[in-house]
Design a protein around this motif. Structure first.
Motif: not given
Ligand SMILES: [Fe+2]
Length: 256
Positions: A103-117, A164-178
């Motif tokens: 159930q938690e993996e399904a939530l993670h998928f949905e959160l990331l997928h809507s960000h990708l969208n 490290a991935v989180r920091n890369r996203l912050v460095s390019v301004g994607d706070r939502a993904a972080a």
């Protein structure tokens, strides 16, 4: 057995099922249908070396990174569901734990997928590799190996890689993904802890030493030797012992 091809549909169904009324038959052995798990034609699965790395500073590069993370979560749903149905005869809590993970993996998928969208892309738009599922296939006949090498190795690697991935996203301004990665890291510590819980349970049942047994299984099933830096804080929180963390460092330094 139901095989759902669309990961979006699978995630939504996993999230919406109420299992509180389920009667568990822990001894029922199920037979795997062909082509399990159900999955869509896309993403195109390729060898890891064939994947292009794009600069995260570009929109396409950032979307490619979010897509790779979305693909990990798609696999993680399948891995948790596979753990649930494939291995019979364990305590009821084993099945409850993996249902919670699914159930938690399904939530993670949905959160990331809507960000990708929101970036103008969808799951399937980029190729992906199948390393996680490959190890699931290799360990399908041995629940101890599955626990040792999927949650406690490949998924634990996610604990190391996420900051490290989180920091890369912050460095390019994607706070939502972080922010999404913060939620995911917190939950993944719990998932690795569940892997540790049941790995230790089975080791105790068979009077096996968890550290030497892990080294043996890693060799037999050709598990990757993990490279640091390790997220020791997260690994400790997920229940790895000092002896296991020392063995991790030792495996890395003795690698030639
Ligand atoms: Fe996840």
């Amino acid at each position: 057995m139901l095989q759902i091809e669309s990961t979006q549909t699978k995630a939504a169904q996993v999230r919406s099922l109420d299992t509180t009324q389920w009667a568990l038959n822990i001894d029922e052995t199920l037979v795997a249908p062909h082509h399990l798990p159900g999955r869509s034609q896309r993403p195109l699965l390729v060898q890891p070396a064939q994947l292009k790395t794009r600069a995260v500073g570009t929109l396409e590069g950032r979307a490619g990174l979010i897509h790779a993370l979305t693909h990990i979560e798609a696999n993680a749903i399948n891995l948790a569901l596979d753990m649930l149905w494939r291995f019979a005869g364990l305590p009821a809590d084993f099945y409850r734990d993996w249902w919670q993970v699914a159930q938690e993996e399904a939530l993670h998928f949905e959160l990331l997928h809507s960000h990708l969208n929101s970036l103008g892309f969808a799951y399937g738009d980029f190729p992906a590799h199948d390393g996680l599922w490959d190890m699931a296939e290799r360990t399908k006949g041995d629940v101890l190996a599955r626990l040792a090498l999927v949650p406690r190795t490949l998924e634990a690697r996610g604990l190391d890689a996420t900051p490290a991935v989180r920091n890369r996203l912050v460095s390019v301004g994607d706070r939502a993904a972080a922010n999404l990665l913060d939620i995911i890291l917190r939950d993944e510590i719990g998932h690795v802890a569940i892997g540790n819980r049941w790995y230790r349970y089975l080791c105790a049942q068979h009077e096996l030493d968890p550290v030497t047994t892990y080294a043996d299984l890693a060799k037999v099933y050709r598990a990757p030797i993990l490279k640091g830096p390790f997220n020791m804080e997260a690994r400790r929180a997920a229940g790895f012992t000092d002896a296991e963390l020392a063995a991790l460092n030792h495996a890395q330094t003795s690698r030639v």
